[in-house]
Design an enzyme around this catalytic site. Structure first.
Site, PDB file in Angstrom:
ATOM      1  N   VAL A  16       7.129   5.978   2.240  1.00  0.00           N
ATOM      2  CA  VAL A  16       6.818   4.997   1.198  1.00  0.00           C
ATOM      3  C   VAL A  16       7.995   4.682   0.283  1.00  0.00           C
ATOM      4  CG1 VAL A  16       4.378   5.587   1.135  1.00  0.00           C
ATOM      5  CG2 VAL A  16       5.953   6.719  -0.427  1.00  0.00           C
TER       6      VAL A  16
ATOM      7  N   SER B 289       0.468   6.869   1.377  1.00  0.00           N
ATOM      8  CA  SER B 289       0.641   8.015   0.483  1.00  0.00           C
ATOM      9  C   SER B 289       1.991   8.670   0.733  1.00  0.00           C
ATOM     10  CB  SER B 289      -0.492   9.010   0.700  1.00  0.00           C
ATOM     11  OG  SER B 289      -0.017  10.195   1.301  1.00  0.00           O
ATOM     12  N   LYS B 290       2.558   9.201  -0.349  1.00  0.00           N
ATOM     13  CA  LYS B 290       3.909   9.740  -0.191  1.00  0.00           C
ATOM     14  C   LYS B 290       3.921  11.016   0.624  1.00  0.00           C
ATOM     15  CE  LYS B 290       4.018  11.818  -4.789  1.00  0.00           C
ATOM     16  NZ  LYS B 290       4.530  11.623  -6.140  1.00  0.00           N
ATOM     17  N   ARG B 291       2.786  11.666   0.760  1.00  0.00           N
ATOM     18  CA  ARG B 291       2.759  12.884   1.561  1.00  0.00           C
ATOM     19  C   ARG B 291       2.660  12.565   3.043  1.00  0.00           C
ATOM     20  NH1 ARG B 291       0.961  14.149  -3.067  1.00  0.00           N
ATOM     21  NH2 ARG B 291      -0.957  12.976  -2.754  1.00  0.00           N
ATOM     22  N   ARG B 292       2.133  11.399   3.364  1.00  0.00           N
ATOM     23  CA  ARG B 292       1.853  11.113   4.766  1.00  0.00           C
ATOM     24  C   ARG B 292       2.760  10.025   5.319  1.00  0.00           C
ATOM     25  NH1 ARG B 292      -3.836  10.096   4.356  1.00  0.00           N
ATOM     26  NH2 ARG B 292      -3.089   8.204   3.363  1.00  0.00           N
TER      27      ARG B 292
END
Ligand code: GLU
Length: 455
Positions: A238, A232-235
């Site tokens: 990526v 995920s782009k928040r975590r």
């Protein structure tokens, strides 16, 4: 004739998962002499930004997917096909396959007693002439999707509500626009991320309702991190761009991405693109989640870096070298650095000591190295440096002698000298570094370190 497409939505940084889907499609087009269509799905005006589109195009070009290849077609923009989308909706309505609906969410909820039951078909036979447009799904039976990666997947029609294909203002939904564009672009194979599998029965029904035989489907596995969570782009890191900026080589990135879900079938992993293309086969893509292992990617990248011809390596390092740094001096140590770095950005910290007035001291390295007999070692080596031959062998024997005088093996004796000269405990081989730095500058640094230690 194989015509595949890659259809990203420009709503954020270009994701490594997108790059993997694009490469799978690219391999299919190349191996079959077919066509790869790039279609930017830019109809979500609220979330699209032109810079994301540019980012996608430049990231694709970086991994070799660009208009220089004869099998590349596009980019097309979904927003340019609005008329076709509207015509398709009209055709579905005219053929009785879709109908207008004016129900609000609250009305549906009040009738069905639940938010999750989906649409109840209230407007199906009301003969309305305005509103949102819903597709009339079959009441029973199953929609069978043949997927090259997943085999036969059955979706009971009962569970599929009459889904919306166009809003009341006439604008189409993704599920429809995506199909109409694929038909328009004569796409033969839809190869995309697993997350779209749930759209597939609806889309297959749309293909059929529009009178066209559906494409061959292939849904490639989700990519997960080391905790088995979907990237995920928040975590997670990526964005393909961030790997590029860190100094990953496009060749290594391509090789690694191709192995997320697929493999050539033998033990080989490091394999150039040209050798992978003829072997690539959707039927052997593994449907289970693929682990994105950054450590492994780093190891791949290190191997690719080491395999570069020296002058190519030097050229590739260029973006990470300050313009003021003397390239002749860099050339003297480039070969030593090539075997030691895993990503190109690491070159900076490996060679900056050669060019700066004083090294950048890493405090932890300093504390670790500047103890025990550090003062004696530095003093003894300083004296030797005045007259020793400036070749790595002589520089090494000189330090061995100084170490021996204080009962220290070379490894221990090296630490204070290395930190004094380069600022760090790890880096290029010490004696080659001193040779490249030169007698005067090396002596100055040892004097400065002594002053720091004693002052
Ligand atoms: N625009 C969709 C996405 O970015 C692609 C859908 C598809 O490949 O069919 O997820």
């Amino acid at each position: 004739m194989i015509r595949v497409r890659f259809a990203p939505s420009p709503t954020g940084m270009f994701h490594v998962g997108g790059a993997r889907s694009a490469l799978f499609n690219w391999a299919l087009a190349e191996q079959s002499g077919g066509t790869f269509v790039l279609r930017i799905e830019d109809t979500d005006a609220a979330r699209n930004r032109p810079e994301w589109t540019e980012g996608i195009i430049s990231a694709l070009a970086w991994i070799g997917i660009n208009g220089d290849s004869p099998f590349f077609e596009g980019p097309y923009f979904q927003s340019a096909y609005e008329e076709q989308h509207r015509e398709a909706v009209a055709k579905l309505v005219a053929g009785g396959r879709a109908y207008y609906c004016t129900c609000t969410r609250d009305e549906v909820k009040a009738r069905t007693g639940s938010e999750h039951k989906g649409y109840d078909g209230f407007c199906r036979d009301r003969g309305l002439t305005e509103g949102a447009v819903r597709f009339r799904t079959p009441d029973d039976g199953v929609t069978v999707v043949q997927d090259l990666v997943r085999g036969t997947v059955e979706f009971p029609n009962e569970a599929m509500e009459d889904f919306v294909v166009a809003r009341a203002d006439g604008s189409p939904l993704f599920v429809l626009a995506n199909v109409v564009d694929d038909i328009e672009m004569r796409i033969s194979h839809v190869v995309r991320a697993e997350e779209h599998l749930s759209n597939t029965p609806k889309q297959q029904l749309l293909w059929e309702a529009l009178g066209v035989a559906p494409p061959i489907w292939a849904h490639v596995p989700v990519i997960v991190n080391d905790k088995r969570q979907k990237l995920s782009k928040r975590r997670d890191k990526v964005a393909l761009e961030s790997y590029r900026e860190e100094g990953y080589l496009a060749e290594a990135m391509v090789n690694y991405l191709m192995l997320l879900g697929w493999g050539p079938g033998d033990d080989r992993e490091i394999m150039p693109w040209a050798e992978m293309v003829p072997l690539f086969d959707l039927g052997s893509v593994n449907p289970s989640p693929a682990f994105f292992d950054e450590k492994k990617l780093r190891a791949f990248n290190g191997e690719y870096i080491r395999a570069l011809p020296l002058d190519t390596f030097v050229a590739r390092c260029e973006p990470w070298l300050d313009p003021s740094w003397d390239r002749g001096t860099f050339a003297k140590v480039a070969e030593l650095a090539q075997t030691r770095i895993a990503v190109l950005s690491e070159i900076t910290a490996n060679v900056d000591f050669l060019f700066l007035d004083e090294p950048v001291f890493d405090q932890a390295s300093w504390d670790k190295a500047m103890k025990n007999a550090a003062v004696e070692i530095l003093t003894g080596y300083l004296a030797r440096l005045e007259k020793v031959n400036m070749d790595s062998e002589s520089l090494k024997s000189a330090l061995e002698e100084v170490g021996a005088e204080h009962g220290l093996k070379l490894g221990k004796a090296q630490a204070p000298v290395r930190v004094a000269v380069t600022g760090r405990t790890v880096g290029l081989p010490l004696f080659e570094s001193i040779e490249a730095l030169g007698r005067e500058r090396s002596m100055d640094r040892i004097r400065a370190a002594l002053a720091r230690l004693q002052g």
